[in-house]
Motif scaffolding. Structure first.
Motif, PDB file in Angstrom:
ATOM      1  N   THR A 245       3.572   7.360  29.831  1.00 25.73           N
ATOM      2  CA  THR A 245       2.845   6.094  29.713  1.00 25.73           C
ATOM      3  C   THR A 245       1.331   6.268  29.618  1.00 25.73           C
ATOM      4  O   THR A 245       0.668   5.590  28.838  1.00 25.73           O
ATOM      5  N   ASN A 246       0.771   7.187  30.404  1.00 26.06           N
ATOM      6  CA  ASN A 246      -0.690   7.318  30.381  1.00 26.06           C
ATOM      7  C   ASN A 246      -1.184   8.718  30.008  1.00 26.06           C
ATOM      8  O   ASN A 246      -2.393   8.949  29.933  1.00 26.06           O
ATOM      9  N   GLY A 247      -0.276   9.650  29.772  1.00 26.41           N
ATOM     10  CA  GLY A 247      -0.668  10.979  29.340  1.00 26.41           C
ATOM     11  C   GLY A 247      -1.203  11.885  30.427  1.00 26.41           C
ATOM     12  O   GLY A 247      -1.632  13.007  30.139  1.00 26.41           O
ATOM     13  N   ALA A 248      -1.199  11.432  31.679  1.00 27.82           N
ATOM     14  CA  ALA A 248      -1.739  12.241  32.768  1.00 27.82           C
ATOM     15  C   ALA A 248      -0.795  13.392  33.110  1.00 27.82           C
ATOM     16  O   ALA A 248       0.431  13.258  33.024  1.00 27.82           O
TER      17      ALA A 248
ATOM     18  N   HIS B 234       3.769   8.084  40.993  1.00 27.83           N
ATOM     19  CA  HIS B 234       3.672   6.902  40.130  1.00 27.83           C
ATOM     20  C   HIS B 234       4.412   7.074  38.806  1.00 27.83           C
ATOM     21  O   HIS B 234       4.351   6.192  37.956  1.00 27.83           O
ATOM     22  N   SER B 235       5.103   8.195  38.634  1.00 25.75           N
ATOM     23  CA  SER B 235       5.837   8.409  37.391  1.00 25.75           C
ATOM     24  C   SER B 235       7.171   7.673  37.377  1.00 25.75           C
ATOM     25  O   SER B 235       7.839   7.601  36.350  1.00 25.75           O
TER      26      SER B 235
ATOM     27  N   SER C  21      12.123   7.570  34.682  1.00 23.27           N
ATOM     28  CA  SER C  21      10.979   8.476  34.705  1.00 23.27           C
ATOM     29  C   SER C  21      10.714   8.921  33.279  1.00 23.27           C
ATOM     30  O   SER C  21      11.593   9.511  32.639  1.00 23.27           O
ATOM     31  N   GLY C  22       9.530   8.625  32.779  1.00 27.86           N
ATOM     32  CA  GLY C  22       9.176   8.987  31.410  1.00 27.86           C
ATOM     33  C   GLY C  22       8.210  10.148  31.370  1.00 27.86           C
ATOM     34  O   GLY C  22       7.188  10.147  32.067  1.00 27.86           O
ATOM     35  N   PHE C  23       8.536  11.167  30.569  1.00 29.51           N
ATOM     36  CA  PHE C  23       7.712  12.375  30.519  1.00 29.51           C
ATOM     37  C   PHE C  23       7.485  12.809  29.078  1.00 29.51           C
ATOM     38  O   PHE C  23       8.256  12.472  28.169  1.00 29.51           O
ATOM     39  N   HIS C  24       6.417  13.591  28.908  1.00 34.75           N
ATOM     40  CA  HIS C  24       6.231  14.336  27.677  1.00 34.75           C
ATOM     41  C   HIS C  24       6.304  15.816  28.043  1.00 34.75           C
ATOM     42  O   HIS C  24       5.449  16.333  28.745  1.00 34.75           O
ATOM     43  N   ILE C  25       7.389  16.462  27.592  1.00 35.38           N
ATOM     44  CA  ILE C  25       7.562  17.896  27.800  1.00 35.38           C
ATOM     45  C   ILE C  25       7.893  18.457  26.428  1.00 35.38           C
ATOM     46  O   ILE C  25       9.054  18.578  26.044  1.00 35.38           O
ATOM     47  N   LYS C  26       6.879  18.720  25.655  1.00 32.94           N
ATOM     48  CA  LYS C  26       6.995  19.108  24.247  1.00 32.94           C
ATOM     49  C   LYS C  26       7.482  17.951  23.375  1.00 32.94           C
ATOM     50  O   LYS C  26       7.088  17.822  22.231  1.00 32.94           O
ATOM     51  N   ASP C  27       8.375  17.121  23.877  1.00 31.07           N
ATOM     52  CA  ASP C  27       8.824  15.893  23.214  1.00 31.07           C
ATOM     53  C   ASP C  27       8.807  14.772  24.244  1.00 31.07           C
ATOM     54  O   ASP C  27       8.672  15.016  25.443  1.00 31.07           O
ATOM     55  N   ASP C  28       8.957  13.542  23.782  1.00 30.22           N
ATOM     56  CA  ASP C  28       9.004  12.391  24.682  1.00 30.22           C
ATOM     57  C   ASP C  28      10.432  12.179  25.171  1.00 30.22           C
ATOM     58  O   ASP C  28      11.365  12.129  24.364  1.00 30.22           O
ATOM     59  N   ILE C  29      10.598  12.023  26.475  1.00 29.83           N
ATOM     60  CA  ILE C  29      11.930  11.858  27.036  1.00 29.83           C
ATOM     61  C   ILE C  29      11.874  11.011  28.301  1.00 29.83           C
ATOM     62  O   ILE C  29      10.904  11.071  29.063  1.00 29.83           O
ATOM     63  N   VAL C  30      12.905  10.215  28.491  1.00 29.56           N
ATOM     64  CA  VAL C  30      13.051   9.399  29.691  1.00 29.56           C
ATOM     65  C   VAL C  30      14.291   9.864  30.434  1.00 29.56           C
ATOM     66  O   VAL C  30      15.360  10.054  29.829  1.00 29.56           O
ATOM     67  N   ALA C  31      14.163  10.078  31.745  1.00 34.26           N
ATOM     68  CA  ALA C  31      15.274  10.530  32.580  1.00 34.26           C
ATOM     69  C   ALA C  31      15.696   9.405  33.509  1.00 34.26           C
ATOM     70  O   ALA C  31      14.859   8.673  34.036  1.00 34.26           O
TER      71      ALA C  31
ATOM     72  N   ASN D 218      12.831   0.661  22.221  1.00 38.10           N
ATOM     73  CA  ASN D 218      12.083  -0.560  21.929  1.00 38.10           C
ATOM     74  C   ASN D 218      10.769  -0.601  22.689  1.00 38.10           C
ATOM     75  O   ASN D 218       9.781  -1.172  22.222  1.00 38.10           O
ATOM     76  N   VAL D 219      10.771   0.006  23.885  1.00 37.69           N
ATOM     77  CA  VAL D 219       9.556   0.039  24.703  1.00 37.69           C
ATOM     78  C   VAL D 219       8.597   1.102  24.192  1.00 37.69           C
ATOM     79  O   VAL D 219       7.399   0.863  24.014  1.00 37.69           O
ATOM     80  N   PHE D 220       9.113   2.312  23.960  1.00 41.57           N
ATOM     81  CA  PHE D 220       8.279   3.423  23.502  1.00 41.57           C
ATOM     82  C   PHE D 220       8.494   3.584  21.999  1.00 41.57           C
ATOM     83  O   PHE D 220       9.334   4.355  21.552  1.00 41.57           O
ATOM     84  N   THR D 221       7.750   2.839  21.216  1.00 42.01           N
ATOM     85  CA  THR D 221       7.973   2.784  19.773  1.00 42.01           C
ATOM     86  C   THR D 221       7.092   3.749  18.984  1.00 42.01           C
ATOM     87  O   THR D 221       7.312   3.951  17.799  1.00 42.01           O
ATOM     88  N   GLN D 222       6.106   4.371  19.621  1.00 41.98           N
ATOM     89  CA  GLN D 222       5.164   5.205  18.880  1.00 41.98           C
ATOM     90  C   GLN D 222       5.838   6.472  18.364  1.00 41.98           C
ATOM     91  O   GLN D 222       5.633   6.888  17.220  1.00 41.98           O
ATOM     92  N   ASN D 223       6.644   7.128  19.203  1.00 40.81           N
ATOM     93  CA  ASN D 223       7.325   8.343  18.817  1.00 40.81           C
ATOM     94  C   ASN D 223       8.811   8.231  19.166  1.00 40.81           C
ATOM     95  O   ASN D 223       9.204   7.376  19.955  1.00 40.81           O
ATOM     96  N   LYS D 224       9.604   9.113  18.581  1.00 44.31           N
ATOM     97  CA  LYS D 224      11.009   9.186  18.940  1.00 44.31           C
ATOM     98  C   LYS D 224      11.127   9.582  20.408  1.00 44.31           C
ATOM     99  O   LYS D 224      10.556  10.575  20.848  1.00 44.31           O
ATOM    100  N   THR D 225      11.853   8.790  21.185  1.00 44.34           N
ATOM    101  CA  THR D 225      12.008   9.053  22.616  1.00 44.34           C
ATOM    102  C   THR D 225      13.475   9.301  22.929  1.00 44.34           C
ATOM    103  O   THR D 225      14.337   8.491  22.565  1.00 44.34           O
TER     104      THR D 225
END
Length: 300
Positions: free
Chosen positions: A127-130, A138-139, A153-163, A183-190
């Motif tokens: 969500t915020n790239g931190a 807060h993740s 829990s949404g993360f970027h670990i080489k790709d965007d993924i929600v657990a 629908n929520v994370f529309t910028q990249n494939k999640t």
């Protein structure tokens, strides 16, 4: 043109590997070859095609013909073949397999003939790239699926993924959650991973759709999510499931895992805050593919 290939997989995510040392293929033919051979109806079918050169230079192309640079699942497959073929012996460091890519080297530590270790880097908030560490509470976020609050829990670990933990959502709601996430994370494939703890330091996970790094990132995201939710274990073995198998079925599957390719170990190291994947790709089969191109001049 007849192309010999190997089909390998990591956690069920399959790839086709073509040894360039055994063929004369021009670089402008790599993309159309990948489109044809990865087609699941008229080709062999795979998440991507790996072209490996004798000097360990590797290029990876998706089924749509686009080149991909961060497929850690594919890197595991290339590392396994490099070890078995002896290509890695041509490098100075015999304790590592160094794959050369268009964006730089990717190094694997050789643990055994069937186990290799690679860094996936640090996790970042979707969500915020931190940058996330073990104190990043807060993740964990809450969304509503079928009028029920679900913690994700949404993360970027080489790709965007929600657990999401299996305790939060049942299988019947899993696809609804997948649609909601995209629908929520529309910028990249999640991607979405559903995980459940089956034993101490062992988790079972599943995804809906496969991407070129789904096995590695889904396991890594599940470990991070589990730790941030209070699990003290910072290392776990991950079993990739299909459907809703019982624990007994999973144990049988592991007994049949002769090449250690159906599971993956993820470590989250304290000092560097790095995620490491330990595993081995497995061979599914080998064969030949008749690639047809009207422009024969493309071949060298």
């Amino acid at each position: 043109m007849k192309l010999d290939f190997y089909k390998l997989h990591l956690g069920g995510n399959s790839f086709l590997l073509i040894d360039i040392g055994k063929h004369s293929i021009s670089t402008n033919a790599l993309s159309p070859i990948a489109r044809q051979i990865c087609d699941r109806r008229y080709g062999v079918g795979a998440s991507a095609c790996i072209f490996l050169y004798p000097d360990n230079f590797v290029r990876i192309f998706l089924p749509n013909g686009k080149e991909h640079f961060h497929s850690y699942d594919a890197f595991f497959c290339a590392a396994r073949y490099s070890f078995d073929s002896g290509y890695f012996l041509k490098t100075a460091n015999k304790d590592r397999i160094t794959l050369k890519t268009p964006l730089g080297d990717r190094g694997f530590y050789i643990i055994s003939p069937r186990e290799f270790k690679i860094s996936l880097g640090s996790p970042f908030s979707l969500t915020n790239g931190a940058r996330i560490d073990k104190n990043s509470k807060h993740s964990i976020e809450t969304i509503r699926i079928n009028n029920k609050p679900v913690c994700i829990s949404g993360f970027h670990i080489k790709d965007d993924i929600v657990a999401v933990n299996a305790k939060e959502v049942n299988i019947s709601s899993f696809f609804d959650l997948y649609l909601k996430i995209n629908n929520v994370f529309t910028q990249n494939k999640t991607y979405l991973v559903y995980y459940r703890e089956v034993a101490k330091e062992a988790m079972s996970i599943r995804t809906i759709k496969r991407g070129p790094s789904t096995s590695c990132i889904s396991a890594a995201a599940s470990l991070v999510s589990s730790v941030l939710s209070g699990n003290p274990e910072t290392a776990s073995v991950f079993i990739f499931e299909k459907g809703s198998p019982s624990l007994y079925t999973q144990e049988i599957n592991l007994l049949e895992d002769f090449d250690d390719s159906r599971k993956l170990t993820i470590l989250w190291e304290n000092e560097t805050n790095e995620l490491f994947a330990i595993g081995s790709a497995g061979y599914t089969f080998e064969g030949s593919f008749d690639y047809r191109d009207g422009n024969i001049k493309n071949y060298e």
